[in-house]
Design an enzyme around this catalytic site. Structure first.
Site, PDB file in Angstrom:
ATOM      1  N   GLY A 106       0.809  -1.203   0.000  1.00 47.97           N
ATOM      2  CA  GLY A 106       0.000   0.000   0.000  1.00 47.97           C
ATOM      3  C   GLY A 106       0.847   1.259   0.000  1.00 47.97           C
ATOM      4  O   GLY A 106       2.082   1.206  -0.036  1.00 47.97           O
ATOM      5  N   ILE A 162      -2.702 -17.042   9.414  1.00 48.77           N
ATOM      6  CA  ILE A 162      -1.473 -17.370   8.706  1.00 48.77           C
ATOM      7  C   ILE A 162      -0.383 -17.652   9.741  1.00 48.77           C
ATOM      8  O   ILE A 162      -0.450 -17.149  10.874  1.00 48.77           O
ATOM      9  CB  ILE A 162      -1.038 -16.223   7.763  1.00 48.77           C
ATOM     10  CG1 ILE A 162       0.068 -16.691   6.811  1.00 48.77           C
ATOM     11  CG2 ILE A 162      -0.609 -14.986   8.552  1.00 48.77           C
ATOM     12  CD1 ILE A 162       0.351 -15.728   5.679  1.00 48.77           C
ATOM     13  N   LYS A 175     -14.203  -6.747   9.056  1.00 53.52           N
ATOM     14  CA  LYS A 175     -13.525  -8.035   9.228  1.00 53.52           C
ATOM     15  C   LYS A 175     -12.006  -7.862   9.231  1.00 53.52           C
ATOM     16  O   LYS A 175     -11.300  -8.477  10.031  1.00 53.52           O
ATOM     17  CB  LYS A 175     -13.937  -9.002   8.120  1.00 53.52           C
ATOM     18  CG  LYS A 175     -15.338  -9.573   8.253  1.00 53.52           C
ATOM     19  CD  LYS A 175     -15.619 -10.560   7.123  1.00 53.52           C
ATOM     20  CE  LYS A 175     -16.966 -11.217   7.276  1.00 53.52           C
ATOM     21  NZ  LYS A 175     -17.249 -12.169   6.159  1.00 53.52           N
ATOM     22  N   LYS A 212       1.839 -13.400  19.136  1.00 59.00           N
ATOM     23  CA  LYS A 212       1.959 -14.155  20.393  1.00 59.00           C
ATOM     24  C   LYS A 212       2.767 -15.434  20.185  1.00 59.00           C
ATOM     25  O   LYS A 212       3.604 -15.792  21.016  1.00 59.00           O
ATOM     26  CB  LYS A 212       0.565 -14.499  20.924  1.00 59.00           C
ATOM     27  CG  LYS A 212       0.573 -15.274  22.245  1.00 59.00           C
ATOM     28  CD  LYS A 212      -0.786 -15.244  22.913  1.00 59.00           C
ATOM     29  CE  LYS A 212      -1.823 -16.033  22.157  1.00 59.00           C
ATOM     30  NZ  LYS A 212      -1.648 -17.500  22.366  1.00 59.00           N
ATOM     31  N   TYR A 258     -14.932   1.635   9.506  1.00 57.81           N
ATOM     32  CA  TYR A 258     -13.518   1.960   9.680  1.00 57.81           C
ATOM     33  C   TYR A 258     -13.244   2.515  11.074  1.00 57.81           C
ATOM     34  O   TYR A 258     -12.349   2.030  11.787  1.00 57.81           O
ATOM     35  CB  TYR A 258     -13.094   2.969   8.608  1.00 57.81           C
ATOM     36  CG  TYR A 258     -11.614   3.270   8.594  1.00 57.81           C
ATOM     37  CD1 TYR A 258     -10.690   2.312   8.191  1.00 57.81           C
ATOM     38  CD2 TYR A 258     -11.134   4.533   8.953  1.00 57.81           C
ATOM     39  CE1 TYR A 258      -9.334   2.591   8.157  1.00 57.81           C
ATOM     40  CE2 TYR A 258      -9.772   4.813   8.917  1.00 57.81           C
ATOM     41  CZ  TYR A 258      -8.884   3.843   8.515  1.00 57.81           C
ATOM     42  OH  TYR A 258      -7.540   4.124   8.491  1.00 57.81           O
ATOM     43  N   THR A 309      -2.144  11.719   5.894  1.00 61.45           N
ATOM     44  CA  THR A 309      -0.795  11.564   5.344  1.00 61.45           C
ATOM     45  C   THR A 309      -0.861  11.599   3.829  1.00 61.45           C
ATOM     46  O   THR A 309      -1.797  11.071   3.226  1.00 61.45           O
ATOM     47  CB  THR A 309      -0.176  10.238   5.826  1.00 61.45           C
ATOM     48  OG1 THR A 309      -0.223  10.179   7.255  1.00 61.45           O
ATOM     49  CG2 THR A 309       1.259  10.102   5.367  1.00 61.45           C
TER      50      THR A 309
END
Length: 340
Positions: free
Chosen positions: A28, A79, A108, A122, A162, A192
């Protein structure tokens, strides 16, 4: 007996050992700049992105680096990685056009996605930086906004996917910090801008620059008196890296933004002047729940991180105009011919 010279080599190797860093949302606008900076510092980078809003063009110049790896993955799904030293979570659409397109998915990503990445942190017991947002303050009733302000957010408005998603993500981060002693870092990013912004992402700086370069009318929503504080991308990246490397007990949240405040009308005027455009300003209705004012109090970042934004608005806008001039004819012209 090992000579002092050999000991110095061993010590230098130990001190220079590469950090293995996972940057989620690394393709991004912000993530690609972060990948670039950390690669230059000798880190080994895994750039994780589902390319929902991220673009391969943002990271194409990094692909030949042996310390850079791209993994296509949606963080809504769990993942697993081993040997990760740091995780930066930037994985969420950040412009209203994108996060409102599929608001359920946005929630989500903010909630389930952050939870999955916290579980990964963790498992590796590694540092975790959450890229939160000034949107957690909503349409603020105090000005400027400090980290102690709890915000004024519409929990069921069109922006809530959001705003509330990021607020919930902060809550998850703090619970992992309290329950598992996970080294958490939270930054609240204010507006930004800079190179690699998307031409069609709906953000005010990119909108105005593209419209000015194409000689189109500058579209201002509302009467233009609403204000924002704009920071250049290089300043933000510096603040994020400093936050990640701060004392382990310092969690935040910390505001990262430039406290220079501009009205939207003044921003449009500046961009038209710098482009040398003949564009005129037109006015449309203000979107629902759009904040009237936004300005960070950065005293905590100044004290805890020794951080201050250094790029002035004019210089940053000039660099951003130069970027859009370069890419517009190649990637954006066909999209933008019908208007922004």
């Amino acid at each position: 007996m090992i000579s002092l010279y050999i000991w110095l080599i061993i010590l230098n190797h130990y001190l220079m050992e590469k950090k293995n860093i996972l940057i989620c949302g690394g393709a991004g606008f912000i993530g690609s700049h972060l990948c670039e900076v950390l690669l230059k510092r000798g880190c080994s980078i895994i750039c994780l992105d589902d390319f929902y809003t991220g673009k391969i063009e943002n990271i194409s110049h990094l692909l030949s680096d042996s310390n850079f790896r791209v993994v296509r993955h949606d963080i809504i799904e769990p993942i697993s990685f081993k040997g990760i030293d740091e995780i930066y979570n930037l994985a969420c659409p950040a412009s209203p056009v994108h996060y409102q397109y599929d608001p359920i998915r946005t929630t989500k990503i903010s909630v389930l996605g952050t939870l999955n990445l916290l579980e990964l942190a963790k498992d590796n017991h590694c540092r975790f930086l959450q890229a939160s947002t000034s949107e957690v303050y909503g349409d603020p009733e105090i000005h400027p906004q400090s980290e102690t302000y709890w915000g004024h957010v519409n929990p069921n408005g069109v922006r809530s996917c959001y705003d509330e998603g990021k607020r919930c993500a902060e809550s998850l981060c703090m619970d992992f910090y309290r329950r598992y002693s996970l080294p958490i870092k939270i930054v609240r990013i204010f507006n930004t801008y800079g190179p690699r912004m998307a031409c069609d992402d709906g953000r005010v700086v990119s909108n105005f620059i593209v419209q000015a370069l194409l000689g189109q009318d500058i579209t201002i929503y509302g009467d233009g008196t609403q204000t924002r504080s704009f920071q250049y991308i290089d300043d933000l990246i510096c603040g994020m890296v400093r936050m990640m490397n701060s004392e382990e007990t310092f969690v935040g949240p910390v505001n990262l933004g430039n406290p220079e405040e501009y009205s939207i009308r003044d921003l449009a005027t500046l961009i038209v002047q710098l482009v040398g455009s003949s564009s005129k300003m037109i006015y449309q209705d203000l979107p629902l729940d759009d904040p009237k004012k936004r300005k960070p109090c950065i005293s905590l970042a100044q004290k805890a991180l020794d951080w201050n934004p250094k790029i002035c608005m004019k210089d940053g806008i000039i660099q951003t105009i130069y970027y859009f001039k370069h890419v517009l004819s190649h990637t954006c012209l066909n999209k933008m011919e019908g208007g922004v």
